[in-house]
Each structure stands twice: as C-alpha cells, then as structure tokens.
Scaffold this active site. Structure first.
Site, PDB file in Angstrom:
ATOM      1  N   GLU A 149       0.862  -1.182   0.000  1.00  0.00           N
ATOM      2  CA  GLU A 149       0.000   0.000   0.000  1.00  0.00           C
ATOM      3  C   GLU A 149       0.897   1.231   0.000  1.00  0.00           C
ATOM      4  OE1 GLU A 149      -3.989   1.784   2.202  1.00  0.00           O
ATOM      5  OE2 GLU A 149      -2.769   0.302   3.250  1.00  0.00           O
TER       6      GLU A 149
ATOM      7  N   HIS B 148      -5.953   5.956  -2.314  1.00  0.00           N
ATOM      8  CA  HIS B 148      -5.402   7.266  -1.900  1.00  0.00           C
ATOM      9  C   HIS B 148      -5.208   8.149  -3.134  1.00  0.00           C
ATOM     10  CE1 HIS B 148      -4.556   6.113   2.324  1.00  0.00           C
ATOM     11  NE2 HIS B 148      -4.479   4.898   1.808  1.00  0.00           N
TER      12      HIS B 148
ATOM     13  N   HIS C  51     -10.106   0.029  -0.076  1.00  0.00           N
ATOM     14  CA  HIS C  51     -10.984   0.646   0.945  1.00  0.00           C
ATOM     15  C   HIS C  51     -11.884   1.740   0.363  1.00  0.00           C
ATOM     16  CE1 HIS C  51      -7.694   3.537   1.221  1.00  0.00           C
ATOM     17  NE2 HIS C  51      -6.986   2.830   2.075  1.00  0.00           N
TER      18      HIS C  51
ATOM     19  N   ASP D 115      -8.596  -3.857   7.030  1.00  0.00           N
ATOM     20  CA  ASP D 115      -7.606  -2.778   7.058  1.00  0.00           C
ATOM     21  C   ASP D 115      -7.116  -2.583   8.493  1.00  0.00           C
ATOM     22  OD1 ASP D 115      -5.891  -0.781   6.203  1.00  0.00           O
ATOM     23  OD2 ASP D 115      -7.449   0.750   6.003  1.00  0.00           O
TER      24      ASP D 115
END
Length: 396
Positions: A131, A196, A217, A279
């Site tokens: 990530e 993101h 997510h 997460d």
C-alpha cells in the site's frame, strides 16, 4: 491419511444452505459436502451443534493485530498477528505494508519469506499487498507524507526484483507514470488497485483498461463529485459504481463506511463485487487507548477510541481495529445483508479478486479445507485451515 468429519451444522455453500449437513475432509481437502449423514471410520469428528459452517474468511487488506504490525520487522509480528486473526475466523490474509523507507520495505520482504514457512498456528498468508508509496498527497490519510512518491520505473522495478511474494499493489492511477506501472504489475500477474487518489471518472476508466480493476478501501481517501474550473466531474466513487467489472473492498466496521453507505454499495455493486476487509492495524483485538500505526521504530502514534483508530488530532482514521467476524456481523445487523451473502463477501468474492477461486473461498469438493464454524452472533467456535484445527473455542 488424516480425516475430519464435521456434522450437525448448517453448511453455507455457494448457492444454498444445507441444514444438518456433513463435510468430510481428507488430507486438507474437502472430499464431500453432504445433505445426509455420512458414515466414515478413522476420522476426527467435530459436532457443530447446529451452528453455521462456512468457508473461512479471507482478508485482502490487513496491517496486523494483537499489538503486532507486519512492518515491525520481526517474524514474531507476522506469526502473532496471524494467530489473532485466526481466532476471529480469518483463514487466509494478505499482509499489507505502509508507505515507508525502501530499507524498511525490503526488511519486511525478508521477514515475510521466513514467516510464511513457520506459520502453522495462524491464518495462512496469501502474499504481500503493498500500500503505497505512489499516492496523491492530498488523499494520503494516515500514510506518512515523508515517503509519498510518483511511480518511477527505477524505483518500482527495484522493489519488484526484490520479492516474488507481491500479489497486489495499491496506488493512485492519475499520477505520472501510473499506467506503465500498472502494465508492469499486470505482466507479472500482480493486481493493481486504486487507492489514496484524487482521480476523476475519466482517469479511472482509462486506468481500468490498464489493469486497475479493484478499488482499495472504497470511500476512504478518494473523491466523489468534484469541481474543476467550475465544471463538475464524477470521481473515483462514481467510477466504482459505473464501471462494470470494477470490484471494491469496504471496511465494514460500521464507522469507515456507515450504515447508509453500506446499504448503498451493497445495493449497487452486489455481493459478487464487494470484498469485506479489515484494514486492521496492531490495535485490532486490543483495548482502546494509544497505539502505533506502522512499525514500532518508525510508525505514527494513533489513538483508538469509538471502535476505530484515529490520528491524534482526529483529522483522519488511521486504519481499523476490526476483525473479519465483526465485518460479517456488521454487514448483517447494520446493512441488513443476508448471512449467506455477507459470508460470500468475506470468502468467495475476495478469493476471486485474488485469483485463487479454484482453491479457496467456498465449500465444495476439491477445494482447500478452510472452514469456520460460528453461531448466529458470528461468535467463532472453530477455525480450520488446510484441514488443520487452528482454533477451537473452549466453552466455559
């Protein structure tokens, strides 16, 4: 030959529920799923006592649990986090890194190689999920801004050459160099995932063509409708809904994605395109209070309160403290999702997203015997991984 017989339970198969069914396991593989009693000799027996028998939960995105993080740089961290997750029904997880120094990342690769050989008492490891560090600074969330970059072939090729265990990499697709980066990942059978990001719909659509077929997510650290030069543009959230074939994962703790949005994403995307993920960070399974996101040596201080981890100034969540049993329970009780479909979102759908559906994710003959037994409150009674009883709750 090691045999296990599980009986007197309600078996959740891909398309139906078998009442008072029986499962036969031989050498870690499901041999039979029966509606009728099965007589078998020399088998260890497990009486489900009328509980649910389901495929083991698969967590595509977790950073740790039990006061351990996968960035801690120790084999113990991997093994202890895996043990904690197994007690909550996870049979397979994908250790997830954070944006960090390259040296710390490489150290994590080395530790993972050692840990996956020694892991016999916890949730199995499915491969590494990276990530970062290729994120939009404006959508970094709790990711450390010191290490955020744009994709550079010299950088990511060095990383890719250091590990054959990478199976997924989350990045912002609008960054310069992101599309060739996705091409390289796809060539290596690594899943590029959108995360993101400040991308708009048109950028996501193009990225989908380059292999970005999954969204990390969903709803967290990404835009919906935005304005640029007074004009409105659909964002990543709208793209997730509009692009057929795009899969999403949600942190179904009831906080990251509240009730109304849980219901919305379920209604639009359906259980075949949604994976439930934790997460989770090191505070999962621990009391509330101060904790660390990332490694103990270089991580960020966070505060755990209200059932979630936050940055100390409360400006953003900092990972979750959820476990997979909580995800399934929340999906059922808060969003009104039927139990079999909630289980599918925690098992067969993540297996398909990870490309391992031929071996994992459902209770059918020939697949790995990854099985979880739980009651109506999703209280885990037994966790079986590859035919081995990893966790059995002691009734008091």
């Amino acid at each position: 030959m090691k045999r296990i017989k599980i009986f007197n339970g309600n078996i959740i198969t891909p398309y139906r529920t078998i009442t008072d069914g029986t499962i036969i396991i031989e050498n870690g593989i499901i041999q039979e799923v029966s509606e009728s009693p099965v007589e078998i000799t020399d088998a260890e027996t497990i009486d489900a006592n009328g509980a649910w028998i389901a495929p083991g939960f698969i967590d595509l995105h977790t950073h740790g649990a039990g006061n351990y993080d996968f960035m801690d740089g120790t084999v113990e961290a991997y093994l202890q986090a895996a043990r904690m997750h197994a007690t909550h029904g996870t049979t397979l997880l994908f250790p997830t890194t954070l944006t960090s120094t390259k040296e710390l990342l490489f150290e994590s690769f080395d530790i993972y190689r050692k840990a996956k050989v020694l892991n016999r008492e916890g949730a199995a490891f499915g491969g590494l999920h990276l990530e970062g560090p290729y994120f939009a600074m404006s959508q970094r969330g709790a990711q450390d801004p010191r290490y955020i970059l744009s994709p550079d072939p010299k950088d990511y090729m060095e990383i890719l050459e250091r590990s054959t265990d990478i199976v997924r990499w989350s990045a912002a697709p609008e960054l310069p160099g992101a599309l060739p980066f996705a091409n390289e990942l796809s060539r290596r059978h690594i899943l590029p995932s959108i995360a993101h990001t400040d991308a708009i719909y048109e950028e996501v659509l193009k990225a989908f063509e380059y292999g970005f077929t999954h969204i990390t997510h969903f709803y967290s650290c990404m835009p919906g409708i935005t304005r640029r030069n007074a004009f409105r543009y659909a964002g990543v959230i709208e793209a997730g809904y509009l692009i057929e074939g795009m899969t999403v994962e949600i942190i179904a703790d009831g906080i990251h994605v509240p009730e109304s949005l849980l219901k919305l994403v379920y209604r639009i995307k359906g259980p075949d395109n949604i994976a439930l993920i934790t997460d989770s960070m090191r505070a999962a399974g621990m009391p509330e209070g101060k904790s660390i996101l990332g490694s103990l040596s270089d991580g960020q201080e966070v505060i755990v309160e209200d059932g979630v981890a936050k940055l100390p100034d409360r400006t953003a969540f900092a990972g979750s403290v959820a476990t997979t049993d909580r995800l399934v329970h929340t999906a059922i009780t808060l969003a009104g999702i039927p139990l079999p479909e909630a289980v599918r979102m925690a098992s067969s759908t993540p297996a398909r997203i990870a490309g391992i559906q031929e071996r994992k994710g459902s209770l059918v003959p020939g697949k790995d015997a990854d099985i979880v037994i739980f009651d109506d409150c999703i209280d885990i009674k037994t966790t079986i991984i590859n035919g081995n009883i990893i966790y059995k709750k002691q009734d008091i």
